[in-house]
Write a protein that holds these residues in place. Sequence first.
Motif, mmCIF file in Angstrom:
data_model
loop_
_atom_site.group_PDB
_atom_site.id
_atom_site.type_symbol
_atom_site.label_atom_id
_atom_site.label_comp_id
_atom_site.label_asym_id
_atom_site.label_seq_id
_atom_site.Cartn_x
_atom_site.Cartn_y
_atom_site.Cartn_z
ATOM 1 N N GLU A 27 0.902 -1.083 0.089
ATOM 2 C CA GLU A 27 0.068 0.109 0.168
ATOM 3 C C GLU A 27 0.964 1.182 0.018
ATOM 4 O O GLU A 27 0.551 2.191 -0.660
ATOM 5 C CB GLU A 27 -1.031 -0.020 1.293
ATOM 6 N N ASN A 31 0.890 4.099 -3.037
ATOM 7 C CA ASN A 31 0.790 5.575 -2.795
ATOM 8 C C ASN A 31 1.891 6.405 -3.195
ATOM 9 O O ASN A 31 1.764 7.500 -3.634
ATOM 10 C CB ASN A 31 0.502 5.812 -1.439
ATOM 11 N N TYR A 34 1.871 6.541 -7.075
ATOM 12 C CA TYR A 34 0.787 7.160 -7.817
ATOM 13 C C TYR A 34 0.082 8.473 -7.186
ATOM 14 O O TYR A 34 -0.378 9.162 -7.986
ATOM 15 C CB TYR A 34 -0.277 5.971 -7.847
ATOM 16 N N ALA A 35 0.190 8.354 -6.030
ATOM 17 C CA ALA A 35 -0.684 9.594 -5.253
ATOM 18 C C ALA A 35 -0.004 10.894 -5.944
ATOM 19 O O ALA A 35 1.200 11.138 -5.743
ATOM 20 C CB ALA A 35 -0.527 9.386 -3.781
ATOM 21 N N CYS A 45 -4.304 11.007 -9.635
ATOM 22 C CA CYS A 45 -4.744 10.196 -8.578
ATOM 23 C C CYS A 45 -4.495 10.681 -7.137
ATOM 24 O O CYS A 45 -3.569 11.278 -6.949
ATOM 25 C CB CYS A 45 -3.574 8.824 -8.755
ATOM 26 N N LEU A 48 -4.999 5.364 -2.758
ATOM 27 C CA LEU A 48 -5.369 3.824 -2.978
ATOM 28 C C LEU A 48 -6.743 3.624 -2.144
ATOM 29 O O LEU A 48 -6.857 4.282 -1.362
ATOM 30 C CB LEU A 48 -4.053 2.952 -2.411
ATOM 31 N N TYR A 49 -7.614 2.947 -3.183
ATOM 32 C CA TYR A 49 -9.123 2.582 -2.631
ATOM 33 C C TYR A 49 -8.832 1.294 -1.922
ATOM 34 O O TYR A 49 -9.316 1.162 -1.000
ATOM 35 C CB TYR A 49 -9.814 2.635 -3.796
ATOM 36 N N ARG A 73 -7.197 -0.767 -6.880
ATOM 37 C CA ARG A 73 -8.045 0.446 -7.170
ATOM 38 C C ARG A 73 -7.544 1.490 -6.679
ATOM 39 O O ARG A 73 -7.433 1.822 -5.484
ATOM 40 C CB ARG A 73 -9.418 -0.104 -6.988
ATOM 41 N N MET A 74 -7.656 2.892 -7.610
ATOM 42 C CA MET A 74 -7.404 4.189 -6.987
ATOM 43 C C MET A 74 -8.468 5.126 -7.218
ATOM 44 O O MET A 74 -9.399 5.199 -8.048
ATOM 45 C CB MET A 74 -6.188 4.704 -7.987
#
Length: 233
Positions: A27, A31, A34-35, A45, A48-49, A73-74
């Motif tokens: 996780e 993040n 991508y975050a 983005c 994270l979902y 999934r984001m």
Amino acid sequence: MYIIVTIADLIQISPQDFEKRSAQAIEDNINLKYADKVIHRVGLCVALYDILQTSEGLIGHGTGIVNVNVDFRMIVFRPFKGEILTGKILSSSDMGIRISMGFFDDIFVPAPGMLFEPAKHHLTEDGERVWVWETAPDNLLYFDVNEVVKFRVEAETWTDLSPEKQPAPGEEVEVYRRSPYEITASMQLSGLGPAFWWREPDEEEAAEEGEEEADGGAEDMNGDAVDVMDEGV
């Protein structure tokens, strides 16, 4: 405003993260990768979902890095055309108004075409240039910087930021890079623009009363504190 996007990617976990639980390490690295990043034609983005599926980790030869194939999934920021959003005016120029939502600043309102008519770029008494809606010769409504506004999404612009060619030694290159994701907006419909323009008289009175009560409460609290201190003395 937000959508859920499914992504499949290879996530690398460095030896420094081995002390974490596997799920937490995956996780954190998703993040990190991508975050706050823009995926072309997908959106910005946010976080994270959830994680859907992971493979067994494979350790890279000589590096100690664990490679894991992950389906996840984001949460992605990508408003639809016609959506009404709220932000703050970040800056103003003769080309238009730039708006910020705090986490996303690339929102632009071209002026005067996307503002109430007639709109003019006006010089204030403080020497700042702001856009003004002239409803009458003696009635000017200002789009002030830092004002909370409502705007309508009109279009989105994507820019593929591919790696740039490295300049030759001694060669001067002008550095200018566009944002990978930009939103074009408008403020020319009833209810749009600075929020206080459309506030009902009852709402204004309630807001003022709330501010007065807050100030009075603060004074009472200060007074009580003084009384207690005096009794203690």
